[in-house]
Design a protein around this motif. Structure first.
Motif, PDB file in Angstrom:
ATOM      1  N   GLN A 194       0.808  -1.207   0.000  1.00  0.00           N
ATOM      2  CA  GLN A 194       0.000   0.000   0.000  1.00  0.00           C
ATOM      3  C   GLN A 194       0.851   1.271   0.000  1.00  0.00           C
ATOM      4  N   ARG A 195       1.746   1.347  -0.971  1.00  0.00           N
ATOM      5  CA  ARG A 195       2.601   2.524  -1.111  1.00  0.00           C
ATOM      6  C   ARG A 195       2.645   2.971  -2.566  1.00  0.00           C
ATOM      7  N   CYS A 196       2.859   4.269  -2.755  1.00  0.00           N
ATOM      8  CA  CYS A 196       3.075   4.833  -4.080  1.00  0.00           C
ATOM      9  C   CYS A 196       4.450   5.482  -4.124  1.00  0.00           C
ATOM     10  N   TYR A 197       5.093   5.378  -5.275  1.00  0.00           N
ATOM     11  CA  TYR A 197       6.406   5.982  -5.468  1.00  0.00           C
ATOM     12  C   TYR A 197       6.419   6.748  -6.789  1.00  0.00           C
ATOM     13  N   LEU A 198       7.099   7.875  -6.791  1.00  0.00           N
ATOM     14  CA  LEU A 198       7.368   8.591  -8.024  1.00  0.00           C
ATOM     15  C   LEU A 198       8.744   8.157  -8.508  1.00  0.00           C
ATOM     16  N   VAL A 199       8.808   7.630  -9.725  1.00  0.00           N
ATOM     17  CA  VAL A 199      10.039   7.072 -10.267  1.00  0.00           C
ATOM     18  C   VAL A 199      10.581   7.984 -11.374  1.00  0.00           C
ATOM     19  N   ILE A 200      11.894   8.230 -11.329  1.00  0.00           N
ATOM     20  CA  ILE A 200      12.588   8.988 -12.377  1.00  0.00           C
ATOM     21  C   ILE A 200      13.490   8.022 -13.133  1.00  0.00           C
ATOM     22  N   LEU A 201      13.312   7.958 -14.453  1.00  0.00           N
ATOM     23  CA  LEU A 201      14.108   7.074 -15.297  1.00  0.00           C
ATOM     24  C   LEU A 201      14.919   7.875 -16.308  1.00  0.00           C
ATOM     25  N   ASP A 202      16.029   7.289 -16.732  1.00  0.00           N
ATOM     26  CA  ASP A 202      16.866   7.874 -17.780  1.00  0.00           C
ATOM     27  C   ASP A 202      16.475   7.228 -19.107  1.00  0.00           C
ATOM     28  N   PRO A 203      15.847   7.964 -20.027  1.00  0.00           N
ATOM     29  CA  PRO A 203      15.422   7.361 -21.293  1.00  0.00           C
ATOM     30  C   PRO A 203      16.565   6.784 -22.113  1.00  0.00           C
ATOM     31  N   LYS A 204      17.741   7.370 -22.014  1.00  0.00           N
ATOM     32  CA  LYS A 204      18.888   6.893 -22.783  1.00  0.00           C
ATOM     33  C   LYS A 204      19.428   5.557 -22.271  1.00  0.00           C
ATOM     34  N   LYS A 205      19.079   5.202 -21.030  1.00  0.00           N
ATOM     35  CA  LYS A 205      19.636   3.991 -20.430  1.00  0.00           C
ATOM     36  C   LYS A 205      18.583   2.920 -20.186  1.00  0.00           C
ATOM     37  N   MET A 206      17.458   3.023 -20.873  1.00  0.00           N
ATOM     38  CA  MET A 206      16.428   2.004 -20.716  1.00  0.00           C
ATOM     39  C   MET A 206      16.991   0.636 -21.085  1.00  0.00           C
ATOM     40  N   GLY A 207      16.736  -0.358 -20.245  1.00  0.00           N
ATOM     41  CA  GLY A 207      17.256  -1.691 -20.458  1.00  0.00           C
ATOM     42  C   GLY A 207      18.588  -1.945 -19.801  1.00  0.00           C
ATOM     43  N   GLU A 208      19.174  -0.932 -19.166  1.00  0.00           N
ATOM     44  CA  GLU A 208      20.459  -1.089 -18.494  1.00  0.00           C
ATOM     45  C   GLU A 208      20.274  -1.080 -16.972  1.00  0.00           C
ATOM     46  N   ASP A 209      21.337  -1.469 -16.263  1.00  0.00           N
ATOM     47  CA  ASP A 209      21.279  -1.532 -14.798  1.00  0.00           C
ATOM     48  C   ASP A 209      20.932  -0.190 -14.162  1.00  0.00           C
ATOM     49  N   ASP A 210      21.452   0.887 -14.743  1.00  0.00           N
ATOM     50  CA  ASP A 210      21.314   2.199 -14.117  1.00  0.00           C
ATOM     51  C   ASP A 210      20.237   3.059 -14.777  1.00  0.00           C
ATOM     52  N   ALA A 211      19.195   2.436 -15.347  1.00  0.00           N
ATOM     53  CA  ALA A 211      18.092   3.215 -15.917  1.00  0.00           C
ATOM     54  C   ALA A 211      17.332   3.969 -14.834  1.00  0.00           C
ATOM     55  N   LEU A 212      17.230   3.344 -13.650  1.00  0.00           N
ATOM     56  CA  LEU A 212      16.545   4.005 -12.535  1.00  0.00           C
ATOM     57  C   LEU A 212      17.441   5.087 -11.946  1.00  0.00           C
ATOM     58  N   ILE A 213      16.947   6.316 -11.941  1.00  0.00           N
ATOM     59  CA  ILE A 213      17.701   7.443 -11.389  1.00  0.00           C
ATOM     60  C   ILE A 213      17.309   7.684  -9.935  1.00  0.00           C
ATOM     61  N   ALA A 214      16.008   7.688  -9.675  1.00  0.00           N
ATOM     62  CA  ALA A 214      15.545   7.953  -8.306  1.00  0.00           C
ATOM     63  C   ALA A 214      14.148   7.403  -8.115  1.00  0.00           C
ATOM     64  N   ARG A 215      13.849   7.055  -6.880  1.00  0.00           N
ATOM     65  CA  ARG A 215      12.505   6.647  -6.484  1.00  0.00           C
ATOM     66  C   ARG A 215      12.159   7.404  -5.215  1.00  0.00           C
ATOM     67  N   LEU A 216      11.020   8.109  -5.239  1.00  0.00           N
ATOM     68  CA  LEU A 216      10.588   8.925  -4.105  1.00  0.00           C
ATOM     69  C   LEU A 216       9.298   8.365  -3.548  1.00  0.00           C
ATOM     70  N   GLU A 217       9.220   8.284  -2.225  1.00  0.00           N
ATOM     71  CA  GLU A 217       8.101   7.624  -1.560  1.00  0.00           C
ATOM     72  C   GLU A 217       7.036   8.624  -1.117  1.00  0.00           C
ATOM     73  N   VAL A 218       5.794   8.328  -1.482  1.00  0.00           N
ATOM     74  CA  VAL A 218       4.650   9.088  -0.985  1.00  0.00           C
ATOM     75  C   VAL A 218       4.285   8.527   0.382  1.00  0.00           C
ATOM     76  N   PRO A 219       4.055   9.370   1.382  1.00  0.00           N
ATOM     77  CA  PRO A 219       3.699   8.861   2.711  1.00  0.00           C
ATOM     78  C   PRO A 219       2.526   7.885   2.649  1.00  0.00           C
ATOM     79  N   LYS A 220       2.592   6.851   3.471  1.00  0.00           N
ATOM     80  CA  LYS A 220       1.603   5.775   3.382  1.00  0.00           C
ATOM     81  C   LYS A 220       0.187   6.278   3.619  1.00  0.00           C
ATOM     82  N   HIS A 221       0.015   7.267   4.484  1.00  0.00           N
ATOM     83  CA  HIS A 221      -1.340   7.751   4.761  1.00  0.00           C
ATOM     84  C   HIS A 221      -1.914   8.538   3.590  1.00  0.00           C
ATOM     85  N   LEU A 222      -1.071   8.807   2.571  1.00  0.00           N
ATOM     86  CA  LEU A 222      -1.542   9.505   1.378  1.00  0.00           C
ATOM     87  C   LEU A 222      -1.458   8.615   0.138  1.00  0.00           C
ATOM     88  N   ASN A 223      -1.310   7.315   0.343  1.00  0.00           N
ATOM     89  CA  ASN A 223      -1.311   6.376  -0.777  1.00  0.00           C
ATOM     90  C   ASN A 223      -2.562   6.583  -1.621  1.00  0.00           C
TER      91      ASN A 223
END
Length: 620
Positions: free
Chosen positions: A578-607
């Motif tokens: 029961q959590r939501c995250y905002l994910v930032i991806l690098d379009p140039k690195k899709m399919g690679e290990d480091d495509a994920l740049i950042a993941r930010l967590e929305v507080p659980k009470h605001l899921n």
């Protein structure tokens, strides 16, 4: 306090299971549909099917079974009654926010509430609009989150702010009320402003399929009120001059009923808009309310500058019964794909009596083996000798258009042109107004199997195609073809997007939401993967959120001049926790290990539940 606490936000909508379920735990049970072999599921994967097929996994495993699949689907539509009172800084749980990420706000529209306190449950499409805003500060490299309900007329009527309770009084097009006034309830067109959002000029507008948009204050997310976007542009509400035929007579009889009894607006603004970046224009379209029930369709297109000054307006009357959700444009045309419908007489009688949803008055019409496409002149005065737009181009295969990624037009030195449209389509045999998202209004259940067909029927599901229309110098169609956007890509895919700076121009890349297919009971939907497709070299690169996590529509944030120079934003719904995250991806690195740049967590009470369509607005 940052948000009003509530006892409801972690409770799924009132959708009971088709069986008596045990507690929500990882269970080794057989599938409800077929016996399956337990599979080890990666916690997070990043794959490139055109090269190394790289998969990175963590140690967690999960038994894929119909029990967890059922509940995971329900948890995508969990009502959220809390609202923020001031911005909340999100915690970065993976990676970091890039130093060159532009300052701006990602707005995400979608429903927030599905069940009231008096026994009624509504379809997700009828859920009250709940606007989410992620504001990026490029200097401090932090993201602040806010979320509030759009205070539409229906929301104000159905919510008691003193007791913080809800009672649904409006039926909505896709729902039937189980509590309250049902028979004779004429409150059908429940404008919940939950479908899309745009910031144009200095205004933020939330749109819905069939009513006026609502203006929102960009900072506080407080509702300003209804914004008259089209009525002030129309000198008459009758859609133009009457030809005096039988359908004009029928329209004259319907208007007092639809406008007066059912309180429908004369013109229904569609929720999908377009932005012409080269001309700096916002383009919207509307249709007449009575056309839902008549074998003809009237569309009006409006183009606005950044001050909402009307720069262009064109009206078209098409002799066919159509249901348009999304559409396309080029430098010279508006393009409508004829999703053909018909009136269901029996369903209409039940709908009017309040014992079935109003949408049951309509059904798809697969009577033609082809798909008509209307090329409507955007600037008729500049066209010179032009083809008769009333005669559609016939695509050689039958399909129902869902969403458009891009469209553009290429002309040669002889005046010949080729129009290409990249879009998500599905089969008429799969699309069903009464089963959208698997909702069953008779049982108040969400059935994930509706969105996941049996093996061998994948071609019925949403998929990406490219439609090519070749026109001669006089505008006559020489050839029309439909082919998969990527020949080897067979997965169910929807919500195509591109770098918005290339909208209306030839593009190389397109991004969309798709499924990894790892869950045998949820092989096609909900989506769990972002895909990057190269339409020139036919390569495909993907990034997946992994086990028991889903995604919505991705959105591209431009950074430089190259088409894939920027960032991808997508919301990750970790339903099992029961959590939501905002994910930032690098379009140039899709399919690679480091495509994920950042993941930010929305507080659980605001899921929050699954969002629909979003918009990125860069700070000026």
């Amino acid at each position: 306090m940052l948000a009003k606490p509530t006892r409801y936000h972690i409770v799924p909508t009132k959708f009971p299971s088709p069986i008596n379920l045990p507690p929500l735990v990882s269970l080794k049970v057989p599938s409800l549909q077929a016996k399956t072999t337990p599979k080890t599921i990666p916690n997070a994967i990043s794959i490139n099917p055109t090269s190394s097929n790289h998969v990175s996994t963590l140690d967690d495993t999960l038994i894929d079974d119909s029990i967890s699949a059922f509940w995971d689907y329900q948890f995508l539509f969990v009502s959220q009654r809390s609202e923020t009172t001031k911005p909340i800084t999100l915690h970065v749980v993976d990676g970091s926010i890039p130093h060159d990420f532009p300052s701006g706000t990602y707005y995400l529209a979608g429903p927030g509430l599905f069940s009231d306190d008096h026994g009624s449950t509504v379809h997700p499409l009828d859920g009250h609009g709940y606007l989410r805003a992620f504001t990026f500060d490029g200097v401090d490299r932090e993201v602040k989150f806010m979320a509030k309900y759009v205070k539409t007329q229906a929301q104000v009527e159905e919510h008691d702010p003193t007791t913080d309770t809800w009672q649904f009084t409006h039926r909505g097009p896709f729902s039937v009320l189980k509590g309250g006034h049902k028979v004779g309830n004429t409150k059908v067109m429940k404008n919940v402003a939950n479908t899309s959002v745009v910031r144009w000029g200095e205004r933020v507008l939330c749109l819905w399929e069939g009513g006026e948009p609502y203006e929102i204050q960009s900072g506080s997310l407080d509702t300003v009120g209804r914004f008259d976007l089209i009525n002030g542009c129309d000198s008459a509400v009758d859609g133009g001059q009457s030809s005096g035929d039988i359908w004009d007579v029928a329209a004259g009889l319907l208007k007092p009923i639809l406008y007066g009894v059912f309180k429908m607006p004369p013109k229904r603004l569609l929720s999908h808009y377009k932005v012409d970046a080269s001309m700096n224009r916002l383009i919207t379209t509307s249709c007449n309310a009575e056309d839902m029930l008549l074998p003809r369709s009237s569309f009006t297109f409006y183009e606005y500058d950044s001050n909402f000054e009307l720069m262009n307006k064109q009206e078209f009357n098409i002799p066919d019964h159509l249901m348009i959700h999304d559409w396309a444009f080029t430098d010279t045309h508006y393009i409508l794909f004829a999703n053909r419908i018909k009136l269901d007489v029996v369903g209409s009688m039940a709908a009017v009596c309040g014992i079935s949803p109003m949408i049951s008055a309509l059904s798809v019409n697969p009577s033609k083996p082809t798909s008509p496409i209307y090329l409507l002149p955007r600037f008729p005065d500049k066209c010179g000798k032009a083809r008769d737009w009333r005669v559609p181009v016939e695509a050689p295969s039958q399909f129902w258009l869902l969403h458009v990624g891009n469209a553009f037009e290429i002309k040669d030195v002889n005046g010949n042109s080729e129009i290409k449209i990249q879009a998500a389509t599905c089969s008429y045999q799969w699309f069903n107004f009464q089963k959208v998202l698997g909702y069953n209004w008779q049982s108040d259940k969400l059935d994930p199997s509706i969105m996941n067909v049996n093996e061998g029927e994948q071609e019925l599901l949403p998929r990406l195609v490219q439609v090519s229309i070749q026109l001669d110098a006089d505008g006559n169609c020489q050839k029309c073809g439909v082919e998969p956007l990527i020949n080897k890509w067979k997965r169910s895919t929807d919500f195509p997007v591109i770098n918005p700076a290339f909208s209306g121009n030839k593009n190389k890349y397109i991004y969309a939401a798709t499924s990894s297919g790892y869950r045998q009971t949820l092989p096609h939907f909900p989506f769990d993967t972002v895909v990057k497709l190269n339409v020139l070299n036919q390569s495909v690169h993907t990034w997946s959120v992994g086990r028991r996590r889903f995604i919505g529509e991705p959105i591209f944030i431009p950074k430089g001049d190259e088409e894939d120079d920027g960032y991808l934003l997508v919301v990750e719904y970790a339903v099992s926790i029961q959590r939501c995250y905002l994910v930032i991806l690098d379009p140039k690195k899709m399919g690679e290990d480091d495509a994920l740049i950042a993941r930010l967590e929305v507080p659980k009470h605001l899921n929050f539940p699954l969002g629909f369509h979003g918009f990125w607005a860069t700070n000026k």
